[in-house]
Design an enzyme around this catalytic site. Structure first.
Site, PDB file in Angstrom:
ATOM      1  CE  LYS A 123      -3.841   1.908   2.738  1.00 52.23           C
ATOM      2  NZ  LYS A 123      -4.603   1.740   3.993  1.00 52.23           N
ATOM      3  CG  HIS A 125      -3.219   4.917  -0.001  1.00 53.95           C
ATOM      4  ND1 HIS A 125      -3.096   3.931  -0.947  1.00 53.95           N
ATOM      5  CD2 HIS A 125      -4.370   4.649   0.679  1.00 53.95           C
ATOM      6  CE1 HIS A 125      -4.137   3.108  -0.866  1.00 53.95           C
ATOM      7  NE2 HIS A 125      -4.922   3.516   0.104  1.00 53.95           N
TER       8      HIS A 125
END
Length: 243
Positions: A123, A125
């Site tokens: 991921k 973010h």
């Protein structure tokens, strides 16, 4: 009472028999003709993804917890795990429900132990990264997974934990198929170790399983299921690992 072992060995422990019976009654463990990733035709198939109701989750959590407690008691050199790690995706609920059961059994030992799992894709973010749950940095990690056949996922998990600066102290699976690693000519009759045996040799990581193919054969023998038992015996004689 656990079923007797008609081959002359000790009886299957009650929690193993109960786990297998739960698997059979819920069609988590089925018999037929199944093509594995290795290309082998297996007479049985174990699908941990079918543990999707509370009763079944409880059954597998109890079985994993009992196995872990026995495993650590028999191997006192293994450090107390600080994190239970469940590889994505099937390992995630296994780690979570097992940790809850371990805490229920022995809160003093397991109450502060954490769980963690990986993302298939990192991921970029929010909190970011490829690990969800407890960080693995400088921790003793016990890995839980369902079934190991070729060992590819096992190696990937060990390398992932090492990359995160953790230490894998053990690997626990639901079913040890006891079969040798695949080869280009799989019916060559050449002895080879199992994937779990090869991992133990390569990485020095202790392994354990809730049940083995032998346990399943003994349960079927105790139930008088000669047809499926014979098919499993034939498969075992064909692909049994050297370790």
């Amino acid at each position: 009472m656990p079923p007797s072992n008609h081959s002359g060995g000790p009886p299957i422990p009650a929690y193993k028999a109960e786990f297998l019976e739960s698997c059979l009654s819920a069609n988590v463990l089925t018999f037929g003709a199944y093509t594995l990733k290795s290309g082998r035709q297996s007479p049985y198939f174990f699908n941990a993804g079918s543990f999707h109701d509370a009763d079944l989750l409880s059954a597998i959590a109890i079985a994993y917890a009992r196995t872990i407690i026995d495993f650590l008691a028999a191997r006192p050199e293994i450090p107390q795990p600080e994190v239970l790690f469940g590889p994505a995706y099937k390992g995630i609920p296994l780690a979570c429900c097992t940790l809850l059961e371990l805490r229920r059994i022995d809160r003093g030992t397991w109450g502060k132990v954490k769980y963690s799992f990986n993302r298939k894709e990192k991921k970029d973010h929010g909190e970011g990264g490829g690990i969800v749950g407890a960080a693995l940095w400088d921790t003793e990690v016990l890995v839980l997974d369902d079934v190991i056949t070729a060992g590819t996922a096992m190696r990937e998990t060990i390398e992932l934990v090492k990359k995160e600066a953790g230490r894998v102290v053990g690997f626990v699976v639901a079913v040890d198929r006891m079969e040798k690693m695949p080869s280009a000519n799989d019916d060559d009759g050449v002895p080879r170790p199992s994937a779990m045996g090869q991992i133990r040799k390569e990485y020095g990581v202790p392994t354990a399983s809730i049940v083995t193919l032998n346990d399943l054969i003994e349960l079927l023998r105790g139930q008088g299921d000669d047809k499926d038992m014979a098919r499993l015996q034939e498969y075992k004689s064909r692909y049994l690992a050297s370790d």
